[in-house]
Motif scaffolding. Structure first.
Motif, PDB file in Angstrom:
ATOM      1  N   ARG A 214     -21.062  -7.761   1.419  1.00 13.67           N
ATOM      2  CA  ARG A 214     -21.250  -6.617   0.630  1.00 13.67           C
ATOM      3  C   ARG A 214     -22.018  -5.625   1.212  1.00 13.67           C
ATOM      4  O   ARG A 214     -23.200  -5.871   1.550  1.00 13.67           O
ATOM      5  N   SER A 215     -21.400  -4.485   1.418  1.00 17.14           N
ATOM      6  CA  SER A 215     -22.095  -3.499   2.137  1.00 17.14           C
ATOM      7  C   SER A 215     -23.040  -3.659   3.293  1.00 17.14           C
ATOM      8  O   SER A 215     -24.313  -3.310   3.330  1.00 17.14           O
ATOM      9  N   PRO A 216     -22.430  -4.218   4.239  1.00 17.39           N
ATOM     10  CA  PRO A 216     -23.385  -4.608   5.420  1.00 17.39           C
ATOM     11  C   PRO A 216     -23.415  -3.585   6.293  1.00 17.39           C
ATOM     12  O   PRO A 216     -24.423  -3.846   7.272  1.00 17.39           O
ATOM     13  N   GLY A 217     -22.944  -2.265   6.354  1.00 14.12           N
ATOM     14  CA  GLY A 217     -22.975  -1.296   6.987  1.00 14.12           C
ATOM     15  C   GLY A 217     -22.940  -1.423   8.804  1.00 14.12           C
ATOM     16  O   GLY A 217     -22.038  -2.071   9.108  1.00 14.12           O
ATOM     17  N   SER A 218     -23.600  -0.794   9.390  1.00 16.93           N
ATOM     18  CA  SER A 218     -23.598  -1.022  10.893  1.00 16.93           C
ATOM     19  C   SER A 218     -24.701  -1.794  11.375  1.00 16.93           C
ATOM     20  O   SER A 218     -25.956  -1.730  10.767  1.00 16.93           O
ATOM     21  N   PRO A 219     -24.328  -2.484  12.535  1.00 17.41           N
ATOM     22  CA  PRO A 219     -23.301  -2.674  13.154  1.00 17.41           C
ATOM     23  C   PRO A 219     -22.555  -3.972  12.609  1.00 17.41           C
ATOM     24  O   PRO A 219     -22.668  -4.945  13.067  1.00 17.41           O
ATOM     25  N   ALA A 220     -21.925  -3.893  11.447  1.00 18.44           N
ATOM     26  CA  ALA A 220     -21.272  -5.044  10.733  1.00 18.44           C
ATOM     27  C   ALA A 220     -19.871  -4.482  10.624  1.00 18.44           C
ATOM     28  O   ALA A 220     -18.856  -4.364  11.279  1.00 18.44           O
ATOM     29  N   SER A 221     -19.642  -4.080   9.123  1.00 18.20           N
ATOM     30  CA  SER A 221     -18.503  -3.660   8.881  1.00 18.20           C
ATOM     31  C   SER A 221     -17.925  -2.024   9.236  1.00 18.20           C
ATOM     32  O   SER A 221     -16.914  -1.593   9.389  1.00 18.20           O
ATOM     33  N   CYS A 222     -19.072  -1.613   9.741  1.00 16.87           N
ATOM     34  CA  CYS A 222     -18.983  -0.128  10.239  1.00 16.87           C
ATOM     35  C   CYS A 222     -19.246  -0.146  11.813  1.00 16.87           C
ATOM     36  O   CYS A 222     -20.391  -0.310  12.116  1.00 16.87           O
ATOM     37  N   PRO A 223     -18.130   0.146  12.549  1.00 15.86           N
ATOM     38  CA  PRO A 223     -18.265   0.398  14.206  1.00 15.86           C
ATOM     39  C   PRO A 223     -19.414   1.469  14.413  1.00 15.86           C
ATOM     40  O   PRO A 223     -19.335   2.613  13.644  1.00 15.86           O
TER      41      PRO A 223
ATOM     42  N   ALA B 100     -15.422   4.591   8.575  1.00 18.56           N
ATOM     43  CA  ALA B 100     -15.683   3.736   9.439  1.00 18.56           C
ATOM     44  C   ALA B 100     -15.279   2.123   8.987  1.00 18.56           C
ATOM     45  O   ALA B 100     -14.915   1.406  10.188  1.00 18.56           O
ATOM     46  N   VAL B 101     -15.339   1.874   7.920  1.00 15.23           N
ATOM     47  CA  VAL B 101     -15.030   0.721   7.318  1.00 15.23           C
ATOM     48  C   VAL B 101     -13.720   0.270   7.549  1.00 15.23           C
ATOM     49  O   VAL B 101     -13.440  -0.542   8.126  1.00 15.23           O
ATOM     50  N   GLU B 102     -12.774   1.325   7.174  1.00 17.61           N
ATOM     51  CA  GLU B 102     -11.439   0.821   7.446  1.00 17.61           C
ATOM     52  C   GLU B 102     -11.107   1.022   9.065  1.00 17.61           C
ATOM     53  O   GLU B 102     -10.084   0.324   9.203  1.00 17.61           O
ATOM     54  N   LYS B 103     -11.514   2.050   9.753  1.00 20.11           N
ATOM     55  CA  LYS B 103     -11.178   1.694  11.271  1.00 20.11           C
ATOM     56  C   LYS B 103     -11.474   0.166  11.709  1.00 20.11           C
ATOM     57  O   LYS B 103     -10.760  -0.253  12.406  1.00 20.11           O
ATOM     58  N   GLY B 104     -12.833  -0.007  11.332  1.00 21.33           N
ATOM     59  CA  GLY B 104     -12.919  -1.553  11.929  1.00 21.33           C
ATOM     60  C   GLY B 104     -12.183  -2.649  11.399  1.00 21.33           C
ATOM     61  O   GLY B 104     -11.682  -3.421  12.045  1.00 21.33           O
ATOM     62  N   TYR B 105     -12.048  -2.518   9.946  1.00 15.69           N
ATOM     63  CA  TYR B 105     -11.283  -3.497   9.245  1.00 15.69           C
ATOM     64  C   TYR B 105      -9.646  -3.566   9.844  1.00 15.69           C
ATOM     65  O   TYR B 105      -9.354  -4.587  10.007  1.00 15.69           O
ATOM     66  N   LEU B 106      -9.078  -2.333  10.001  1.00 16.35           N
ATOM     67  CA  LEU B 106      -7.897  -2.284  10.449  1.00 16.35           C
ATOM     68  C   LEU B 106      -7.638  -3.000  12.107  1.00 16.35           C
ATOM     69  O   LEU B 106      -6.563  -3.587  12.340  1.00 16.35           O
ATOM     70  N   GLU B 107      -8.596  -2.552  12.911  1.00 17.22           N
ATOM     71  CA  GLU B 107      -8.557  -3.389  14.151  1.00 17.22           C
ATOM     72  C   GLU B 107      -8.765  -4.725  14.100  1.00 17.22           C
ATOM     73  O   GLU B 107      -8.113  -5.457  14.884  1.00 17.22           O
ATOM     74  N   GLY B 108      -9.549  -5.300  13.215  1.00 16.25           N
ATOM     75  CA  GLY B 108      -9.976  -6.690  12.895  1.00 16.25           C
ATOM     76  C   GLY B 108      -8.392  -7.422  12.309  1.00 16.25           C
ATOM     77  O   GLY B 108      -8.133  -8.688  12.599  1.00 16.25           O
ATOM     78  N   LYS B 109      -7.719  -6.543  11.565  1.00 17.60           N
ATOM     79  CA  LYS B 109      -6.686  -7.155  10.653  1.00 17.60           C
ATOM     80  C   LYS B 109      -5.559  -7.495  11.982  1.00 17.60           C
ATOM     81  O   LYS B 109      -4.927  -8.180  11.675  1.00 17.60           O
ATOM     82  N   LYS B 110      -5.638  -6.656  13.135  1.00 18.72           N
ATOM     83  CA  LYS B 110      -4.619  -6.938  14.186  1.00 18.72           C
ATOM     84  C   LYS B 110      -4.791  -8.472  14.693  1.00 18.72           C
ATOM     85  O   LYS B 110      -3.820  -9.104  14.981  1.00 18.72           O
ATOM     86  N   VAL B 111      -6.047  -8.969  14.885  1.00 18.32           N
ATOM     87  CA  VAL B 111      -6.393 -10.156  15.129  1.00 18.32           C
ATOM     88  C   VAL B 111      -5.876 -11.197  14.347  1.00 18.32           C
ATOM     89  O   VAL B 111      -5.081 -12.370  14.574  1.00 18.32           O
TER      90      VAL B 111
ATOM     91  N   LYS C   7      -6.080  -1.271  -1.208  1.00 19.18           N
ATOM     92  CA  LYS C   7      -5.699   0.174  -1.222  1.00 19.18           C
ATOM     93  C   LYS C   7      -6.565   1.041  -0.530  1.00 19.18           C
ATOM     94  O   LYS C   7      -7.781   1.031  -0.897  1.00 19.18           O
ATOM     95  N   LEU C   8      -6.039   1.453   1.092  1.00 13.89           N
ATOM     96  CA  LEU C   8      -7.018   2.062   1.808  1.00 13.89           C
ATOM     97  C   LEU C   8      -6.964   3.626   1.338  1.00 13.89           C
ATOM     98  O   LEU C   8      -5.946   4.034   0.717  1.00 13.89           O
ATOM     99  N   ILE C   9      -8.369   4.077   1.637  1.00 16.99           N
ATOM    100  CA  ILE C   9      -8.313   5.549   1.403  1.00 16.99           C
ATOM    101  C   ILE C   9      -7.885   6.546   2.312  1.00 16.99           C
ATOM    102  O   ILE C   9      -7.562   7.782   2.119  1.00 16.99           O
TER     103      ILE C   9
END
Length: 690
Positions: free
Chosen positions: A212-221, A287-298, A349-351
Motif C-alpha cells: 500500500r503506497s510503497p512509493g519509490s523505489p518500489a511501485s514508483c520507478p 510513475a505507478v502506472e509506468k512501472g505497473y505496465l512494464e511489470g505486467k509484461k512479465v 482502471k488506469l488514469i
C-alpha cells in the motif's frame, strides 16, 4: 541511457527474452542489478535456528492464542530475535500473514486473525519508529548485520530477510504450526510496503503481497519521480534504507540499468496488489502506472497477467481506514480462494491510458492538415481546436476547502508575513493567492505553473528547502497565483477524461487557456476570491514555470500580450531535434506518454517537419522579458540544442539583446532554493527596469 524503463524482457546487452530458460537468466540478471544498485547483497548461507523459547502466551476469549517467541540462530554470536505469532481458533490449516507491527498496521493483523489467518508480527519496524509493545523490533536488524561484516545489505533488505527467517520457523514441522504453506501473504504500508515487496521478491515461499503506497523505489520507478515531479528522488530516502551510492543518481535516474519495476520481475508470477491513492504524496500516479505496465509484461509472458493488480483509492497517503483494511483482506481471501470470500471486484482502471491511434482515428484529414500560415497559426493548429463551450469539472465547491488544502498540504510550508486566499476563475479553476499583507501599494503578480507533479499539483513535496516557491516569492512582496493544471493534483481525473470530452483539442491547449483565464481574473476580475483581494499591478503580470509549467508558460506568453514576461526553468528542448534515440526519449513523451499535444504524433520519426519550434515561440514573446534556465545536466533536454536555439534568437533580436536572459548552471534538473533565488534576482531587475 534511456528515458523510459529498461525493458524487463530484454537483457542488458539488448537481446530479447524468448524462452523460459531466457527468462530465468534475465531474472537472475535483474536480481543481481537490484542488489548492486539498490539493496546490497544477502549472506551466502542462511543461519539455522538452533533454539526457540516461548517468552509469553496470551489466550483470548475468541479462542485465539498470541505467543511471543524468541528465535536463536547459528551465527558467530548466536544472535536472537523476538516475534509474535497469533494463532486463530480452530483446527483447520491456516494461511499465514506477515506484518511489521507498526501501530497503524495492527488493524490488518486483527482483521486477518478474525478471518482465520495465522499472523506473524516480525521485527521489521523501521529504525525511525518505535513501538512500546514491540521493543527492539526497530533495531535488532543491526545485531544481524554485525554478524555479517562482509555483507553490504541495507536496513530494508535486512528486515525483509528477517521476514524470511520468521517463515523458516513457522514452516518447520517440528514447531507444530498448522499452516497452509501455499498461502503465505505479506502486507505493508509506505516504507513497510517497500519492505514487503523486497521480502516477496527474494523469498518465493511468499505467494501474495499487498504494498500500500510503497512509493519509490518500489511501485514508483525513480525515472518518473525525479525532481521535476516533486516526488521521492534517490536523494530523499532516509538513513540506510538503500545503498548510499544510490543517492548519486539524483538528476540522472535514467542512467540506472534497472529501476524499481524490477521488483515485479522477481515477484512474478506470484500475486501482487499495489494499493495507491490519487493524491498520494509519495506516489505520482503516472510513475505507478509506468512501472505497473512494464511489470505486467512479465506476468503476461509467464501466463499469469491476472496475478498483478493495481487498485486506486481516493484521497492521499493516509489514513488506513476500516474500509481499506476490509478491502485488503478481501483481496487476500479472493486470491487464496477462501470459502468465505465475498468475491470483490478488483477492476483495473488506469488514469494515464492514452491510445494515440484511437485518438487519431477520430480526426479528419482536414484536422491533420498543417496550415500554410505564419508561425502563430501553426502553433495554434498544434494545440487543437478549442471548443465553443468548456464543461464544468464538477468540483465539490467553488473554492478550495480546508480538507482539500490539508490533503494537498497547501499550508505545510507557511512562512511569516504571508497569507493564503482561496480564489476561483475560468471554468471552475480553483487556486490560491499568496501574498504579504504588509506590502504597500500595488505589487507585481506571478502566476506559478507547476511541473509533472501528478499527485500534488502546484504544491511542492519532496526536496523542499526552507519553503515552497509561492511562499518564498510572496514573502518578498509579490502576489503569487497558484492552481493545479489540468490532469494534476485535485484535477487528476479531469485529465483522464479529457479526450473523451474534447477529442479535437489538447491538454496543452486547455492548460494555456487556464492561464489566459487567470490573466482575465487578475486584470478584469472575472472570477471570485474568498476575501478581499490584495492590490496588484496589472501591468506587471509574469509567469513562472518549471518543467511542464515552464513549457506551458512559454506557450501562454507567446499567445497573450497581456503577460508582461515569463521565466521558464527546464521548460523545453527544441522539438525538431528531439528524436527517439536521445536520452530524453524524444517528442513521444509530449504527444503520447503525457498526451499533452497529440497532433505532434503525426511527426514521429519525422521531427524536422514539425511546423514550428521553440525559436518561433521565443520570437513571439520578444521583446518582453524572458528568462530561460537550462542546466547543463538536464536529463529531459539536449543542452547543446537549447544553446543553439537561444543563440539563434539572440541574433534575430540583436536590437533587443536584453529581452532574453539565459542561465546555464552546472546542475541537474531541479527547482529548489537556488532556482527560486535565480528567479527573484531576475524579477527584481525586470520590475525595476520597467
Amino acid at each position: 541511457m534511456r528515458s523510459d524503463l529498461p525493458p524487463l524482457l530484454e537483457f542488458l546487452d539488448g537481446t530479447y527474452v524468448e524462452t523460459a530458460g531466457d527468462w530465468e537468466r534475465r531474472r537472475s540478471e535483474i536480481r543481481r542489478l537490484i542488489c548492486q544498485y539498490f539493496i546490497g547483497n544477502f549472506p551466502d548461507v542462511i543461519p539455522a535456528i538452533i533454539g526457540t523459547r516461548t517468552l509469553e502466551e496470551i489466550s483470548k476469549t475468541d479462542g485465539s492464542v498470541r505467543r511471543r517467541i524468541q528465535l536463536v540462530f547459528n551465527t558467530p554470536n548466536q544472535v536472537s530475535m523476538d516475534m509474535w505469532v497469533w494463532i486463530p481458533f480452530g483446527h483447520s490449516p491456516a494461511p499465514i500473514l506477515l506484518i511489521q507491527p507498526r501501530d497503524y498496521q495492527i488493524p490488518w493483523a486483527e482483521a486477518a486473525l478474525s478471518r482465520g489467518y495465522l499472523v506473524c508480527l516480525y521485527p521489521g519496524v523501521d529504525s525511525h519508529h518505535q513501538e512500546a509493545d514491540y521493543p527492539r523490533y526497530e533495531s535488532v536488524w543491526n545485531d544481524f548485520r554485525a554478524e555479517y561484516p562482509d555483507v553490504n545489505w541495507t536496513e530494508i533488505s535486512t528486515k525483509a530477510w528477517l521476514a524470511s527467517r520468521s517463515l523458516d520457523y513457522l514452516l518447520e514441522p517440528q514447531y507444530g504450526y498448522n499452516v497452509m504453506s501455499e498461502q503465505i501473504g505479506i502486507i505493508g504500508f509506505s516504507r513497510y510496503g517497500k519492505q514487503s515487496m523486497v521480502a516477496a521478491a527474494f523469498d518465493d515461499r511468499i505467494t501474495a503481497v499487498i504494498a500500500r503506497s510503497p512509493g519509490s523505489p518500489a511501485s514508483c520507478p525513480y525515472r518518473f519521480t525525479a525532481r521535476d515531479t516533486f516526488a521521492e528522488t534517490p536523494e530523499d530516502f532516509p538513513g540506510e534504507w538503500f545503498l548510499p551510492s544510490l543517492r548519486s543518481y539524483t538528476g540522472r535516474e535514467h542512467q540506472l540499468p534497472i529501476d524499481s519495476h524490477g521488483w515485479y520481475a522477481l515477484i512474478a508470477p506470484r500475486l501482487c496488489l499495489i494499493h495507491t491513492a490519487h493524491n498520494d504524496g509519495c506516489e505520482p500516479t503516472f510513475a505507478v502506472e509506468k512501472g505497473y505496465l512494464e511489470g505486467k509484461k512479465v506476468y503476461r509472458f509467464l501466463g499469469y497477467p491476472q496475478n498483478l493488480y493495481l487498485s486506486y483509492r481516493s484521497g492521499g497517503h493516509t489514513p488506513i481506514t476500516e474500509e481499506h483494511v476490509a478491502e485488503n483482506m478481501d483481496w487476500f481471501d479472493l486470491v487464496f480462494d477462501r470459502l468465505d470470500s465475498k468475491q470483490p471486484a478488483f477492476c483495473e482502471k488506469l488514469i494515464h491510458d492514452f491510445n494515440w491511434r484511437e485518438w487519431k482515428s477520430q480526426l479528419s484529414d482536414q484536422d491533420l492538415q498543417v496550415p500554410n500560415g505564419n508561425p502563430l497559426e501553426r502553433i495554434l493548429w498544434s494545440l487543437g481546436q478549442k471548443p465553443k463551450e468548456i464543461r464544468s469539472n464538477n468540483m465539490a465547491s467553488s473554492f478550495l476547502n480546508l480538507a482539500e488544502s490539508e490533503l494537498m498540504t497547501h499550508d505545510r510550508w507557511h512562512v511569516e508575513t504571508t497569507t493564503r486566499l482561496p480564489v476561483h476563475f475560468g471554468c471552475n479553476v480553483r487556486g490560491n493567492l499568496y501574498y504579504n499583507p504588509n506590502s504597500e501599494g500595488s505589487v507585481p503578480v506571478i502566476i506559478w505553473l507547476h511541473p509533472f507533479s501528478y499527485h500534488s499539483g502546484y504544491n511542492e513535496g519532496y526536496g523542499v528547502q526552507g519553503t515552497t516557491v509561492y511562499y518564498r516569492i510572496a514573502q518578498q512582496g509579490c502576489v503569487v497565483l497558484a492552481f493545479d493544471q489540468l490532469g494534476f493534483g485535485l484535477r487528476l481525473l479531469e485529465g483522464s477524461e479529457f479526450y473523451n470530452a474534447y477529442p479535437k483539442w489538447s491538454k496543452l491547449g486547455r492548460m494555456i487557456c487556464d492561464v489566459q483565464y487567470a490573466v482575465d481574473f487578475l486584470i478584469d476580475g472575472t472570477g471570485c476570491s474568498k476575501g478581499k483581494m490584495p492590490k496588484i499591478n496589472t501591468n506587471h503580470i509574469y509567469l513562472l514555470g518549471y518543467s511542464l509549467g515552464g513549457m506551458v508558460g512559454l506557450y501562454a506568453a507567446a499567445l497573450d500580450d497581456r503577460i508582461s514576461g515569463v521565466a521558464s526553468f527546464c521548460g523545453f528542448t527544441p522539438l525538431r531535434t528531439d528524436t527517439d534515440v536521445k536520452p530524453t526519449g524524444g517528442i513521444r513523451r509530449i504527444w503520447e506518454h503525457h498526451a499533452l499535444q497529440p497532433l505532434l504524433g503525426i511527426f514521429h520519426e519525422d521531427q524536422e517537419k514539425i511546423p514550428y519550434d521553440f525559436g518561433d515561440i521565443l520570437s513571439l514573446i520578444s521583446p518582453r522579458p524572458c528568462l530561460i534556465a537550462s542546466p547543463e545536466h538536464d536529463q529531459e533536454a539536449d543542452f547543446d540544442d537549447i544553446i543553439n536555439c537561444v543563440e539563434s534568437i539572440r541574433r534575430e533580436w540583436v536590437d533587443s539583446p536584453e529581452f532574453l536572459t539565459h542561465l546555464t548552471p552546472n546542475d541537474v534538473n531541479r527547482f529548489q532554493a537556488d532556482q527560486h533565488e535565480m528567479f527573484l534576482d531576475w524579477i527584481n531587475k525586470v520590475v525595476k527596469k520597467v
